[in-house]
Design a protein around this motif. Sequence first.
Motif, PDB file in Angstrom:
ATOM      1  N   GLN A  51     -75.391  18.765 -50.684  1.00 50.61           N
ATOM      2  CA  GLN A  51     -75.048  17.331 -50.661  1.00 50.61           C
ATOM      3  C   GLN A  51     -73.559  17.122 -50.955  1.00 50.61           C
ATOM      4  O   GLN A  51     -72.911  16.279 -50.336  1.00 50.61           O
ATOM      5  CB  GLN A  51     -75.888  16.567 -51.696  1.00 50.61           C
ATOM      6  CG  GLN A  51     -77.351  16.454 -51.297  1.00 50.61           C
ATOM      7  CD  GLN A  51     -78.164  15.746 -52.364  1.00 50.61           C
ATOM      8  OE1 GLN A  51     -78.137  16.111 -53.546  1.00 50.61           O
ATOM      9  NE2 GLN A  51     -78.897  14.734 -51.962  1.00 50.61           N
ATOM     10  N   LYS A 109     -72.694   4.816 -49.323  1.00 51.29           N
ATOM     11  CA  LYS A 109     -74.139   5.040 -49.241  1.00 51.29           C
ATOM     12  C   LYS A 109     -74.537   6.387 -49.862  1.00 51.29           C
ATOM     13  O   LYS A 109     -75.632   6.547 -50.383  1.00 51.29           O
ATOM     14  CB  LYS A 109     -74.502   5.010 -47.752  1.00 51.29           C
ATOM     15  CG  LYS A 109     -75.918   5.279 -47.410  1.00 51.29           C
ATOM     16  CD  LYS A 109     -76.093   5.098 -45.903  1.00 51.29           C
ATOM     17  CE  LYS A 109     -77.289   5.865 -45.410  1.00 51.29           C
ATOM     18  NZ  LYS A 109     -77.486   5.668 -43.971  1.00 51.29           N
ATOM     19  N   ASN A 110     -73.645   7.335 -49.805  1.00 50.24           N
ATOM     20  CA  ASN A 110     -73.985   8.693 -50.253  1.00 50.24           C
ATOM     21  C   ASN A 110     -73.423   9.076 -51.615  1.00 50.24           C
ATOM     22  O   ASN A 110     -73.720  10.164 -52.111  1.00 50.24           O
ATOM     23  CB  ASN A 110     -73.513   9.700 -49.193  1.00 50.24           C
ATOM     24  CG  ASN A 110     -74.432   9.670 -47.985  1.00 50.24           C
ATOM     25  OD1 ASN A 110     -75.541  10.182 -48.035  1.00 50.24           O
ATOM     26  ND2 ASN A 110     -73.997   9.012 -46.918  1.00 50.24           N
TER      27      ASN A 110
END
Length: 203
Positions: free
Chosen positions: A89, A136-137
């Motif tokens: 991620q 968003k991340n």
Amino acid sequence: MTKPKLIYFDAPVSRGEECRLALHIAGLDFEDVRIKFEQWPAMKAQTPYGSLPVFEMPGKPALAQTNAILVLIGRRHGLHPKDDFEAAQHEAMMNHVEDLRANVGPTLRLKDPEKKTVREALAAEFIPAWAQFAEKNIPDGGPFFGGAKLQVVDLKLHMAVRWFIGGKVDHIPATIFSSYPKLMRVHDAVRDHPGVKSWYAKT
Ligand SMILES: N[C@@H](CCC(=O)N[C@@H](CS)C(=O)NCC(=O)O)C(=O)O
């Protein structure tokens, strides 16, 4: 060679500076090799991918590609997650920063009025969309991407935001990221980190 060497252009910016910051915060004694633009054409073909930064470690071949360099330093020195999914991620966000550079970087070679046209279009569409996906991340909480601790992804996000908010990128407003609180949160937390401050006190 007795100590690691980071080779980049003689400027405190972008891909080279994020590697220098990572090495400094990792506590590594490294040789900070700064290349003049005039030296580059003769060197380019000797580098692994025809680009800088290049990282050299005693006993290893030269390593290029910024995210590979950052992940290596991060893994070895506690600046990248140990969990492999969490690490992926972080690497996705690091690649997202490279997407921004890939779109804005080529405008550095343009001249007005073409530069103005292209950059105004980037400021109207691509960059806000990029920032929304970044928001968003980036997890809530923070202040850093992964929580309380600075990791290499944060250095990359910081350098990306810093590029614009100084107001030195013609035709792109310095306020372009002002309405993206998570991006600004990470930027500010990195700016205020003692390891970052000590690097700028030294250089
Ligand atoms: N994908 C490479 C891109 C590296 C890159 O484009 N570096 C620029 C400086 S930030 C460069 O070497 N420019 C000179 C050239 O391409 O000849 C990376 O992430 O390291």
